[in-house]
Scaffold this motif. Structure first.
Motif, PDB file in Angstrom:
ATOM      1  N   THR A  24     -31.304 -65.977 -43.466  1.00  0.00           N
ATOM      2  CA  THR A  24     -32.017 -64.296 -42.553  1.00  0.00           C
ATOM      3  C   THR A  24     -32.469 -64.072 -44.016  1.00  0.00           C
ATOM      4  O   THR A  24     -34.097 -63.334 -43.453  1.00  0.00           O
ATOM      5  CB  THR A  24     -30.462 -63.341 -43.764  1.00  0.00           C
ATOM      6  OG1 THR A  24     -29.854 -63.164 -44.950  1.00  0.00           O
ATOM      7  CG2 THR A  24     -29.210 -64.216 -42.786  1.00  0.00           C
ATOM      8  N   GLU A  45     -32.094 -51.827 -43.118  1.00  0.00           N
ATOM      9  CA  GLU A  45     -32.829 -53.171 -42.563  1.00  0.00           C
ATOM     10  C   GLU A  45     -31.906 -54.634 -43.033  1.00  0.00           C
ATOM     11  O   GLU A  45     -31.433 -55.072 -42.193  1.00  0.00           O
ATOM     12  CB  GLU A  45     -33.883 -53.564 -43.053  1.00  0.00           C
ATOM     13  CG  GLU A  45     -34.555 -55.283 -42.444  1.00  0.00           C
ATOM     14  CD  GLU A  45     -36.530 -55.088 -43.400  1.00  0.00           C
ATOM     15  OE1 GLU A  45     -36.660 -56.323 -42.967  1.00  0.00           O
ATOM     16  OE2 GLU A  45     -36.731 -53.663 -43.513  1.00  0.00           O
ATOM     17  N   ASP A  48     -28.639 -54.574 -40.878  1.00  0.00           N
ATOM     18  CA  ASP A  48     -29.064 -54.780 -39.649  1.00  0.00           C
ATOM     19  C   ASP A  48     -28.846 -56.659 -39.627  1.00  0.00           C
ATOM     20  O   ASP A  48     -28.640 -57.483 -38.545  1.00  0.00           O
ATOM     21  CB  ASP A  48     -30.406 -53.881 -38.972  1.00  0.00           C
ATOM     22  CG  ASP A  48     -30.703 -54.398 -37.454  1.00  0.00           C
ATOM     23  OD1 ASP A  48     -29.991 -54.460 -36.878  1.00  0.00           O
ATOM     24  OD2 ASP A  48     -31.472 -55.693 -37.627  1.00  0.00           O
ATOM     25  N   LYS A  49     -29.521 -56.673 -40.562  1.00  0.00           N
ATOM     26  CA  LYS A  49     -29.357 -58.469 -40.734  1.00  0.00           C
ATOM     27  C   LYS A  49     -28.504 -59.066 -40.594  1.00  0.00           C
ATOM     28  O   LYS A  49     -28.490 -59.978 -39.777  1.00  0.00           O
ATOM     29  CB  LYS A  49     -30.846 -59.215 -41.730  1.00  0.00           C
ATOM     30  CG  LYS A  49     -32.111 -59.178 -41.368  1.00  0.00           C
ATOM     31  CD  LYS A  49     -32.900 -58.807 -42.270  1.00  0.00           C
ATOM     32  CE  LYS A  49     -34.100 -58.870 -42.275  1.00  0.00           C
ATOM     33  NZ  LYS A  49     -35.114 -59.383 -43.477  1.00  0.00           N
ATOM     34  N   CYS A  51     -25.004 -57.776 -40.070  1.00  0.00           N
ATOM     35  CA  CYS A  51     -24.476 -58.128 -38.523  1.00  0.00           C
ATOM     36  C   CYS A  51     -25.180 -59.353 -37.906  1.00  0.00           C
ATOM     37  O   CYS A  51     -23.808 -59.063 -36.784  1.00  0.00           O
ATOM     38  CB  CYS A  51     -24.352 -55.950 -38.086  1.00  0.00           C
ATOM     39  SG  CYS A  51     -23.933 -55.265 -39.298  1.00  0.00           S
ATOM     40  N   GLU A  52     -26.080 -58.511 -37.686  1.00  0.00           N
ATOM     41  CA  GLU A  52     -26.091 -59.706 -36.712  1.00  0.00           C
ATOM     42  C   GLU A  52     -26.155 -61.027 -36.837  1.00  0.00           C
ATOM     43  O   GLU A  52     -25.454 -62.169 -36.038  1.00  0.00           O
ATOM     44  CB  GLU A  52     -28.321 -59.815 -36.564  1.00  0.00           C
ATOM     45  CG  GLU A  52     -28.863 -60.508 -35.129  1.00  0.00           C
ATOM     46  CD  GLU A  52     -29.756 -60.350 -34.849  1.00  0.00           C
ATOM     47  OE1 GLU A  52     -30.534 -61.215 -34.741  1.00  0.00           O
ATOM     48  OE2 GLU A  52     -30.521 -59.597 -35.404  1.00  0.00           O
ATOM     49  N   TYR A  53     -26.047 -61.706 -37.994  1.00  0.00           N
ATOM     50  CA  TYR A  53     -26.591 -62.986 -38.888  1.00  0.00           C
ATOM     51  C   TYR A  53     -24.654 -63.718 -38.893  1.00  0.00           C
ATOM     52  O   TYR A  53     -23.911 -63.866 -37.786  1.00  0.00           O
ATOM     53  CB  TYR A  53     -26.368 -63.164 -40.056  1.00  0.00           C
ATOM     54  CG  TYR A  53     -26.671 -65.148 -40.652  1.00  0.00           C
ATOM     55  CD1 TYR A  53     -27.060 -65.593 -39.503  1.00  0.00           C
ATOM     56  CD2 TYR A  53     -25.730 -64.604 -41.519  1.00  0.00           C
ATOM     57  CE1 TYR A  53     -27.271 -66.669 -40.903  1.00  0.00           C
ATOM     58  CE2 TYR A  53     -25.047 -66.178 -41.679  1.00  0.00           C
ATOM     59  CZ  TYR A  53     -25.952 -67.110 -41.720  1.00  0.00           C
ATOM     60  OH  TYR A  53     -25.772 -68.161 -41.796  1.00  0.00           O
ATOM     61  N   ASP A  55     -22.610 -62.137 -36.460  1.00  0.00           N
ATOM     62  CA  ASP A  55     -21.919 -60.899 -35.360  1.00  0.00           C
ATOM     63  C   ASP A  55     -20.643 -60.307 -35.520  1.00  0.00           C
ATOM     64  O   ASP A  55     -19.699 -60.611 -34.911  1.00  0.00           O
ATOM     65  CB  ASP A  55     -22.173 -62.388 -34.570  1.00  0.00           C
ATOM     66  CG  ASP A  55     -20.932 -62.042 -33.647  1.00  0.00           C
ATOM     67  OD1 ASP A  55     -22.109 -61.193 -32.672  1.00  0.00           O
ATOM     68  OD2 ASP A  55     -20.075 -62.999 -32.602  1.00  0.00           O
ATOM     69  N   CYS A  56     -21.128 -59.146 -36.177  1.00  0.00           N
ATOM     70  CA  CYS A  56     -19.821 -58.618 -36.446  1.00  0.00           C
ATOM     71  C   CYS A  56     -20.972 -56.814 -36.650  1.00  0.00           C
ATOM     72  O   CYS A  56     -22.129 -56.829 -37.211  1.00  0.00           O
ATOM     73  CB  CYS A  56     -19.335 -58.147 -37.987  1.00  0.00           C
ATOM     74  SG  CYS A  56     -20.715 -58.476 -39.753  1.00  0.00           S
ATOM     75  N   GLU A  57     -19.595 -55.900 -36.629  1.00  0.00           N
ATOM     76  CA  GLU A  57     -19.840 -54.274 -36.942  1.00  0.00           C
ATOM     77  C   GLU A  57     -19.627 -53.838 -37.670  1.00  0.00           C
ATOM     78  O   GLU A  57     -19.199 -54.834 -39.013  1.00  0.00           O
ATOM     79  CB  GLU A  57     -19.320 -53.629 -35.604  1.00  0.00           C
ATOM     80  CG  GLU A  57     -19.161 -54.095 -34.167  1.00  0.00           C
ATOM     81  CD  GLU A  57     -20.040 -53.717 -33.131  1.00  0.00           C
ATOM     82  OE1 GLU A  57     -20.871 -52.033 -33.965  1.00  0.00           O
ATOM     83  OE2 GLU A  57     -20.574 -54.439 -32.781  1.00  0.00           O
TER      84      GLU A  57
END
Length: 69
Positions: A24, A45, A48-49, A51-53, A55-57
């Motif tokens: 990340t 930021e 955001d990284k 959650c994307e990495y 795959d969660c909320e």
């Protein structure tokens, strides 16, 4: 009270802080502080990284529990 569940998620996904950092670009210090619940805040930021990495909320990483006064 905000409950930090970052360490639980890493454990469930069998991920190491060093791998998350490398993948990340988030510093190991930031991730370590988050893991051991030493952080007082988190940048959007970074959130955001993560959650994307992962795959969660956001609600998967943090949970709100009302304080009992």
């Amino acid at each position: 009270m905000i409950r930090n569940k970052f360490s639980v998620i890493l454990g469930e996904k069998l991920l190491r802080i060093s791998k998350v950092s490398k993948d990340t670009g988030i510093s190991r210090t930031t991730l370590t502080n988050l893991y051991f619940r030493r952080s007082c805040g988190i940048e959007f930021e970074t959130l955001d990284k993560l959650c994307e990495y992962l795959d969660c909320e956001i609600g998967d990483l943090f949970e709100y529990k009302p304080s009992k006064n």
